[in-house]
Design a protein around this motif. Sequence first.
Motif, PDB file in Angstrom:
ATOM      1  N   SER A  10      44.199  30.635 -78.523  1.00  0.00           N
ATOM      2  CA  SER A  10      45.514  31.209 -78.215  1.00  0.00           C
ATOM      3  C   SER A  10      45.503  32.726 -78.364  1.00  0.00           C
ATOM      4  O   SER A  10      46.156  33.440 -77.593  1.00  0.00           O
ATOM      5  CB  SER A  10      46.592  30.594 -79.115  1.00  0.00           C
ATOM      6  N   SER A  11      44.746  33.248 -79.326  1.00  0.00           N
ATOM      7  CA  SER A  11      44.677  34.699 -79.543  1.00  0.00           C
ATOM      8  C   SER A  11      43.914  35.387 -78.415  1.00  0.00           C
ATOM      9  O   SER A  11      44.300  36.477 -77.964  1.00  0.00           O
ATOM     10  CB  SER A  11      44.012  34.996 -80.888  1.00  0.00           C
ATOM     11  N   CYS A  12      42.836  34.753 -77.951  1.00  0.00           N
ATOM     12  CA  CYS A  12      42.080  35.324 -76.830  1.00  0.00           C
ATOM     13  C   CYS A  12      42.920  35.349 -75.557  1.00  0.00           C
ATOM     14  O   CYS A  12      42.895  36.335 -74.804  1.00  0.00           O
ATOM     15  CB  CYS A  12      40.802  34.529 -76.601  1.00  0.00           C
ATOM     16  N   LEU A  13      43.662  34.295 -75.325  1.00  0.00           N
ATOM     17  CA  LEU A  13      44.541  34.266 -74.147  1.00  0.00           C
ATOM     18  C   LEU A  13      45.624  35.335 -74.249  1.00  0.00           C
ATOM     19  O   LEU A  13      45.976  35.973 -73.248  1.00  0.00           O
ATOM     20  CB  LEU A  13      45.178  32.882 -74.007  1.00  0.00           C
ATOM     21  N   PHE A  14      46.124  35.549 -75.458  1.00  0.00           N
ATOM     22  CA  PHE A  14      47.125  36.596 -75.668  1.00  0.00           C
ATOM     23  C   PHE A  14      46.520  37.966 -75.375  1.00  0.00           C
ATOM     24  O   PHE A  14      47.158  38.820 -74.751  1.00  0.00           O
ATOM     25  CB  PHE A  14      47.642  36.538 -77.102  1.00  0.00           C
ATOM     26  N   GLY A  15      45.298  38.183 -75.824  1.00  0.00           N
ATOM     27  CA  GLY A  15      44.651  39.460 -75.542  1.00  0.00           C
ATOM     28  C   GLY A  15      44.415  39.665 -74.056  1.00  0.00           C
ATOM     29  O   GLY A  15      44.672  40.748 -73.521  1.00  0.00           O
ATOM     30  N   LEU A  16      43.968  38.612 -73.375  1.00  0.00           N
ATOM     31  CA  LEU A  16      43.697  38.720 -71.939  1.00  0.00           C
ATOM     32  C   LEU A  16      44.959  38.985 -71.135  1.00  0.00           C
ATOM     33  O   LEU A  16      44.893  39.570 -70.050  1.00  0.00           O
ATOM     34  CB  LEU A  16      43.023  37.440 -71.444  1.00  0.00           C
ATOM     35  N   LEU A  17      46.112  38.563 -71.657  1.00  0.00           N
ATOM     36  CA  LEU A  17      47.379  38.843 -70.969  1.00  0.00           C
ATOM     37  C   LEU A  17      47.550  40.337 -70.729  1.00  0.00           C
ATOM     38  O   LEU A  17      48.120  40.756 -69.711  1.00  0.00           O
ATOM     39  CB  LEU A  17      48.553  38.306 -71.791  1.00  0.00           C
ATOM     40  N   HIS A  18      47.038  41.151 -71.631  1.00  0.00           N
ATOM     41  CA  HIS A  18      47.229  42.596 -71.545  1.00  0.00           C
ATOM     42  C   HIS A  18      46.348  43.256 -70.496  1.00  0.00           C
ATOM     43  O   HIS A  18      46.408  44.481 -70.323  1.00  0.00           O
ATOM     44  CB  HIS A  18      47.027  43.224 -72.920  1.00  0.00           C
ATOM     45  N   LEU A  19      45.539  42.460 -69.787  1.00  0.00           N
ATOM     46  CA  LEU A  19      44.815  43.004 -68.642  1.00  0.00           C
ATOM     47  C   LEU A  19      45.774  43.418 -67.527  1.00  0.00           C
ATOM     48  O   LEU A  19      45.378  44.153 -66.618  1.00  0.00           O
ATOM     49  CB  LEU A  19      43.821  41.972 -68.104  1.00  0.00           C
ATOM     50  N   VAL A  20      47.026  42.955 -67.592  1.00  0.00           N
ATOM     51  CA  VAL A  20      48.018  43.363 -66.591  1.00  0.00           C
ATOM     52  C   VAL A  20      48.250  44.869 -66.651  1.00  0.00           C
ATOM     53  O   VAL A  20      48.762  45.462 -65.684  1.00  0.00           O
ATOM     54  CB  VAL A  20      49.353  42.610 -66.785  1.00  0.00           C
ATOM     55  N   ASN A  21      47.883  45.503 -67.773  1.00  0.00           N
ATOM     56  CA  ASN A  21      48.058  46.959 -67.907  1.00  0.00           C
ATOM     57  C   ASN A  21      46.890  47.739 -67.321  1.00  0.00           C
ATOM     58  O   ASN A  21      46.902  48.975 -67.356  1.00  0.00           O
ATOM     59  CB  ASN A  21      48.219  47.322 -69.389  1.00  0.00           C
ATOM     60  N   LEU A  22      45.888  47.044 -66.797  1.00  0.00           N
ATOM     61  CA  LEU A  22      44.696  47.718 -66.281  1.00  0.00           C
ATOM     62  C   LEU A  22      45.006  48.715 -65.164  1.00  0.00           C
ATOM     63  O   LEU A  22      44.481  49.836 -65.155  1.00  0.00           O
ATOM     64  CB  LEU A  22      43.682  46.674 -65.803  1.00  0.00           C
TER      65      LEU A  22
END
Length: 300
Positions: A154-166
């Motif tokens: 769940s933490s890794c998925l949460f981190g990957l969500l922030h790729l939207v800021n790329l």
Amino acid sequence: MRDTFRLRNAPVYGTVLTLLFTLGIVFLPTEPIGRLFTADETAARLAGTAAVRLVGTAFLLYLMLNVGFKGWRLSKKLLFVLPLFAVAVNNLPVIALLSGAAKVERAALVPLLAFECLSVALFEEIAFRGLVLPFALFGFRGRKHRTLLAVVLSSCLFGLLHLVNLPSAGPAALLQVGYSALIGAACAVMTVYAGNLPAAVLFHAVYNFCGYLVPELGAGALWDVPTIVITAVIGVAAAIYAVLLLKRADPAVVAYMLRETDISEAGAGGTSGENPPETVLADGARGTADGEKPAPPQEK
């Protein structure tokens, strides 16, 4: 508990549904909505983000309650998660503010920023610690180190969500993915240890507020050598403490979160491999969670 969509028996589908809805909300334009309330650019961005996230929160909260997940447990365990809040408070550039290297120029918007941070924290915590984390716990049911695996996923998925800021942040977004995963892990540990989602919401909101206060409403240099050293020390200490909390996580708390009726099954995949918690039997004797009484002591 209705579980209208039968998601308890389909945790992968539930996780995908939650992630797609979350991404949809994140990609919605917020500033145009905020301009319905104010013409100020910064205020419009904050107000629009808060409004959109609150709408998304309403649906996610409905889904969480419909599936039957819980996260409102009050116990003394909440006191043991308080040291992790040092990470959130340390995100405020205290040294820079006190030295004058940074300053807050738009103090009138501080309450709006606080409200925006709270709305974002509510939305993301219900999505990832109120839904994705429990779905992961269901998916890993019966597996060794079930709680650890669910926290990591769940933490890794949460981190990957922030790729939207790329697109907007560039390579810096990759760094954000890393520390967002760590912050997500801290929130997940709080949740599985204390069974209390509002604690994670408050931690997340304070972390965001302290981190965005100067960038959003002020100007100046945020980092200096003392700040970097203090942040590193607090981060390492918090990581060690979070691991200790996770090792001591009670399977009964996970059972409470998921509304599992079989506590012994919840304990089978605990991170520390401890035995099922004891329960009080009808005649007042103590036994294990599977309902068996211990053998009577041998007479000398």
